[in-house]
Design a protein around this motif. Structure first.
Motif, PDB file in Angstrom:
ATOM      1  N   VAL A  30      -3.940 -15.833 -18.739  1.00 45.56           N
ATOM      2  CA  VAL A  30      -2.930 -15.573 -17.628  1.00 45.56           C
ATOM      3  C   VAL A  30      -1.711 -14.964 -17.923  1.00 45.56           C
ATOM      4  CG1 VAL A  30      -1.639 -16.700 -15.725  1.00 45.56           C
ATOM      5  CG2 VAL A  30      -4.058 -17.304 -16.192  1.00 45.56           C
ATOM      6  N   GLY A  31      -1.075 -14.027 -17.460  1.00 46.53           N
ATOM      7  CA  GLY A  31       0.194 -13.470 -17.894  1.00 46.53           C
ATOM      8  C   GLY A  31       0.005 -12.391 -18.968  1.00 46.53           C
ATOM      9  N   GLY A  32      -1.336 -12.312 -19.625  1.00 48.10           N
ATOM     10  CA  GLY A  32      -1.610 -11.166 -20.580  1.00 48.10           C
ATOM     11  C   GLY A  32      -1.633  -9.758 -19.759  1.00 48.10           C
ATOM     12  N   ILE A  41      -3.492  -3.695 -16.966  1.00 47.30           N
ATOM     13  CA  ILE A  41      -3.903  -4.841 -15.879  1.00 47.30           C
ATOM     14  C   ILE A  41      -3.050  -6.179 -16.428  1.00 47.30           C
ATOM     15  CG2 ILE A  41      -5.927  -6.206 -15.562  1.00 47.30           C
ATOM     16  CD1 ILE A  41      -6.315  -3.479 -14.494  1.00 47.30           C
ATOM     17  N   VAL A  42      -2.406  -6.596 -15.364  1.00 47.92           N
ATOM     18  CA  VAL A  42      -1.960  -7.955 -15.675  1.00 47.92           C
ATOM     19  C   VAL A  42      -2.580  -9.069 -15.118  1.00 47.92           C
ATOM     20  CG1 VAL A  42       0.418  -9.213 -15.333  1.00 47.92           C
ATOM     21  CG2 VAL A  42       0.465  -6.865 -15.598  1.00 47.92           C
ATOM     22  N   ILE A  43      -2.827 -10.073 -15.838  1.00 51.51           N
ATOM     23  CA  ILE A  43      -3.659 -11.378 -15.334  1.00 51.51           C
ATOM     24  C   ILE A  43      -3.007 -12.076 -14.505  1.00 51.51           C
ATOM     25  CG2 ILE A  43      -5.317 -13.028 -15.880  1.00 51.51           C
ATOM     26  CD1 ILE A  43      -6.373  -9.931 -16.616  1.00 51.51           C
ATOM     27  N   ASP A  44      -3.182 -12.529 -13.195  1.00 51.80           N
ATOM     28  CA  ASP A  44      -2.323 -13.529 -12.493  1.00 51.80           C
ATOM     29  C   ASP A  44      -3.282 -14.768 -12.670  1.00 51.80           C
ATOM     30  OD1 ASP A  44      -0.685 -11.566 -11.717  1.00 51.80           O
ATOM     31  OD2 ASP A  44      -2.241 -10.846 -10.094  1.00 51.80           O
ATOM     32  N   SER A  45      -4.465 -15.013 -12.633  1.00 51.69           N
ATOM     33  CA  SER A  45      -5.310 -16.387 -12.689  1.00 51.69           C
ATOM     34  C   SER A  45      -6.524 -15.975 -13.149  1.00 51.69           C
ATOM     35  CB  SER A  45      -5.159 -16.856 -11.283  1.00 51.69           C
ATOM     36  OG  SER A  45      -6.158 -15.901 -10.176  1.00 51.69           O
ATOM     37  N   ILE A  85     -11.648 -13.648 -12.135  1.00 45.68           N
ATOM     38  CA  ILE A  85     -10.079 -13.224 -12.824  1.00 45.68           C
ATOM     39  C   ILE A  85      -9.176 -12.020 -11.674  1.00 45.68           C
ATOM     40  CG2 ILE A  85      -8.878 -11.758 -14.584  1.00 45.68           C
ATOM     41  CD1 ILE A  85     -11.482 -12.455 -16.132  1.00 45.68           C
ATOM     42  N   ARG A  86      -8.039 -12.815 -11.205  1.00 43.78           N
ATOM     43  CA  ARG A  86      -7.316 -12.121 -10.290  1.00 43.78           C
ATOM     44  C   ARG A  86      -6.117 -11.372 -11.132  1.00 43.78           C
ATOM     45  NH1 ARG A  86      -9.054 -12.333  -5.511  1.00 43.78           N
ATOM     46  NH2 ARG A  86     -10.213 -13.961  -4.744  1.00 43.78           N
TER      47      ARG A  86
END
Length: 104
Positions: A30-32, A41-45, A85-86
């Protein structure tokens, strides 16, 4: 995160904002931020789900035509944990050129 070519345009345009992956353990955090084309791509959850949680609607939201279509692509290597993964996509901001330490 890597996406098949047919999904990349939908990701870039913001139509695809989630992905189902079958792994031993999460390969993202998350946050990566992960490079894709001219952006990231930014991982939200990340959520651990079951195969039964993968519905037709989730498959469509992930950019696939059906649940079966999604499952053909979702397995990435060994493992049988199912992750939802969102994420969101951002264009990378250009970095200023590095100054050369060499004269002229």
């Amino acid at each position: 995160m890597v996406f098949t070519k047919r999904l990349r345009e939908g990701v870039r345009r913001g139509f695809i904002t989630c992905s189902v992956r079958i792994w031993k353990s999460p390969h993202v955090k998350v946050g990566g931020q992960y490079r894709m084309d001219e952006g990231e791509i930014v991982i939200d959850s990340i959520a651990l789900i079951s195969l039964q949680d993968i519905t037709y609607d989730l498959a469509i939201e992930s950019g696939f035509e059906s649940r079966a279509d999604l499952l053909k692509v979702a397995k990435h290597g060994a493992g049988d944990n199912v992750y939802l993964i969102r994420f969101h996509y951002i264009l990378s901001t250009p970095k200023p050129p590095r100054k050369s330490s060499k004269p002229g």
